[in-house]
Design a protein around this motif. Structure first.
Motif, short mmCIF file in Angstrom:
data_model
loop_
_atom_site.label_atom_id
_atom_site.label_comp_id
_atom_site.label_asym_id
_atom_site.label_seq_id
_atom_site.Cartn_x
_atom_site.Cartn_y
_atom_site.Cartn_z
N MET A 100 0.84 -1.19 0.00
CA MET A 100 0.00 0.00 0.00
C MET A 100 0.88 1.24 0.00
O MET A 100 1.76 1.39 0.85
N VAL A 101 0.64 2.11 -0.96
CA VAL A 101 1.43 3.33 -1.14
C VAL A 101 0.59 4.52 -0.68
O VAL A 101 -0.59 4.62 -1.00
N VAL A 102 1.21 5.42 0.07
CA VAL A 102 0.56 6.65 0.52
C VAL A 102 1.36 7.84 -0.01
O VAL A 102 2.58 7.89 0.17
N THR A 103 0.67 8.76 -0.67
CA THR A 103 1.30 10.00 -1.14
C THR A 103 0.48 11.18 -0.64
O THR A 103 -0.65 11.02 -0.16
N ASP A 104 1.05 12.38 -0.77
CA ASP A 104 0.27 13.57 -0.50
C ASP A 104 -0.47 13.98 -1.77
O ASP A 104 -0.42 13.28 -2.79
N ALA A 105 -1.16 15.12 -1.73
CA ALA A 105 -1.95 15.56 -2.88
C ALA A 105 -1.10 15.88 -4.10
O ALA A 105 -1.60 15.91 -5.22
N GLY A 106 0.20 16.12 -3.88
CA GLY A 106 1.10 16.40 -4.99
C GLY A 106 1.79 15.18 -5.56
O GLY A 106 2.55 15.28 -6.51
N GLY A 107 1.55 14.00 -4.97
CA GLY A 107 2.15 12.77 -5.46
C GLY A 107 3.47 12.42 -4.81
O GLY A 107 4.12 11.45 -5.21
N ARG A 108 3.89 13.16 -3.77
CA ARG A 108 5.15 12.85 -3.11
C ARG A 108 4.97 11.68 -2.17
O ARG A 108 4.01 11.63 -1.38
N LEU A 109 5.87 10.73 -2.20
CA LEU A 109 5.76 9.51 -1.40
C LEU A 109 5.89 9.81 0.08
O LEU A 109 6.79 10.54 0.50
N PHE A 149 4.78 6.96 2.37
CA PHE A 149 4.85 5.66 3.05
C PHE A 149 4.63 4.54 2.06
O PHE A 149 3.82 4.67 1.13
N CYS A 150 5.35 3.43 2.24
CA CYS A 150 5.09 2.18 1.53
C CYS A 150 5.03 1.08 2.59
O CYS A 150 5.94 0.94 3.41
N THR A 156 13.13 -4.30 -0.07
CA THR A 156 13.33 -3.71 -1.39
C THR A 156 12.35 -2.57 -1.63
O THR A 156 12.73 -1.48 -2.06
N VAL A 157 11.07 -2.81 -1.38
CA VAL A 157 10.05 -1.77 -1.60
C VAL A 157 10.31 -0.55 -0.74
O VAL A 157 10.29 0.59 -1.22
N GLN A 158 10.56 -0.77 0.53
CA GLN A 158 10.73 0.36 1.43
C GLN A 158 12.05 1.09 1.20
O GLN A 158 12.12 2.31 1.35
N ALA A 159 13.10 0.37 0.80
CA ALA A 159 14.36 1.03 0.49
C ALA A 159 14.21 1.95 -0.71
O ALA A 159 14.68 3.10 -0.71
N ILE A 160 13.53 1.47 -1.76
CA ILE A 160 13.33 2.29 -2.96
C ILE A 160 12.44 3.49 -2.65
O ILE A 160 12.69 4.61 -3.10
#
Length: 314
Positions: free
Chosen positions: A172-181, A183-184, A292-296
């Motif tokens: 599950m990916v969480v971004t803000d309204a601008g698309g900045r990451l 949390f994964c 791997t996911v969280q490192a990237i």
């Protein structure tokens, strides 16, 4: 074995973004931050077992920390195999495998960077950050293809995705309204539905007990809106399944497109993640997918923060 990556090549890799995908400022901060952690863990590992020689005696490591970091970044960014990296750095394949196995967890533990020295490491911190800043969050699940478990292994079918029938894990990916990451999540077998994954991560409880936050989501999370008091906003339901009047069709389509246009930024964030070849299709062990996911995600968010700060100075 001839070492291809010499001092000049190493300096060129660090200066440019073509190979690592990271600016030189990010590389310098990684070396300064992760290097001491790696050295500390290495020394602790040496001192934790019975030895016949003093710590530091014996054969020296052929790869300095900078080369270990570069090998890990090239592996994550371009999916380069350990054999190729071993040829580049003039070492054995096992040395590269061990180096990546040591550096990758250190990168995954850093957390997503939202400001210099400020990082988010858990979903609870993300919810608190969104509530304090008054920003809207966007969530979505992304799937990553992995190798199929061996025949006869336990729970072999739980990695099969109901969406495309492939063997995948999801995050599950969480971004803000601008698309900045921001949390994964840790990787889960794809048989787990998106809404179930969100519940297992504690999103419902965090929104119920925490600050007032608006989270945009797609139809896969329908049902969370009622459980979170409207905190999770999903696409509008259809009141007419058939023979709907024209005015309702027009209104429903307008509302659906308005929601989609606000939520599309998370798709852009996921697209930036998938540019790292290790997430396009993972050929290694499934047990390493969370690191791997969280490192990237951590590396990409760090680069996004540096780029945003540079744009604001201009």
């Amino acid at each position: 074995m001839v070492c291809v990556v010499g001092n000049r090549v190493r300096a060129a890799i660090i200066r440019g973004r073509q190979i690592t995908g990271l600016a030189s400022e990010v590389m310098a901060e990684l070396v300064a931050e992760v290097g001491p952690l790696w050295h500390e863990r290495h020394q602790a590992g040496l001192a934790s077992r019975a030895r016949r020689r003093a710590v530091g005696a014996g054969a020296k490591r052929k790869l300095v920390f900078v080369d270990r970091l570069l090998a890990t970044l090239v592996h994550l960014r371009h999916g380069a195999t350990h054999d190729v990296l071993a040829c580049w750095f003039g070492v054995d394949r096992s040395t590269v495998t061990r180096a990546i196995g040591e550096v990758r967890p250190l990168l995954s533990e850093r957390g997503c960077t939202i400001a210099p020295g400020v990082r988010l490491r858990s979903l609870a911190e993300v919810v608190d950050y969104l509530g304090a800043s008054g920003q809207t969050g966007i969530i979505d699940g992304t799937e990553i293809r992995v190798r199929r478990p061996a025949a006869g292994s336990k729970d072999r079918e739980k990695f099969i995705s109901g969406k495309n029938g492939q063997n995948v894990v999801k995050s599950m990916v969480v971004t803000d309204a601008g698309g900045r990451l921001l949390f994964c999540s840790p990787a889960q077998p794809a048989s787990c539905a998106d809404i179930t994954h969100a519940r297992q991560l504690g999103l419902v409880k965090l929104l119920a007990d925490g600050p007032v936050v608006e989270i945009l989501a797609d139809a896969g999370y329908q049902g969370l809106g009622a459980q979170t008091g409207g905190g999770v906003v999903t696409p509008p339901h259809r009141k007419f399944k058939k023979d709907a009047p024209d005015w309702y069709e027009e209104m429903h389509e307008r509302r659906r497109k308005a929601h989609s246009s606000r939520r599309i930024r998370v798709e852009h964030g996921i697209a930036h993640l998938k540019k790292w070849r290790a997430l396009a299709r993972h050929h290694g062990r499934r047990e390493h997918m969370t690191d791997t996911v969280q490192a990237i995600a951590d590396l990409l968010s760090h680069q996004q923060t540096i780029t945003l700060a540079a744009d604001e100075r201009m």
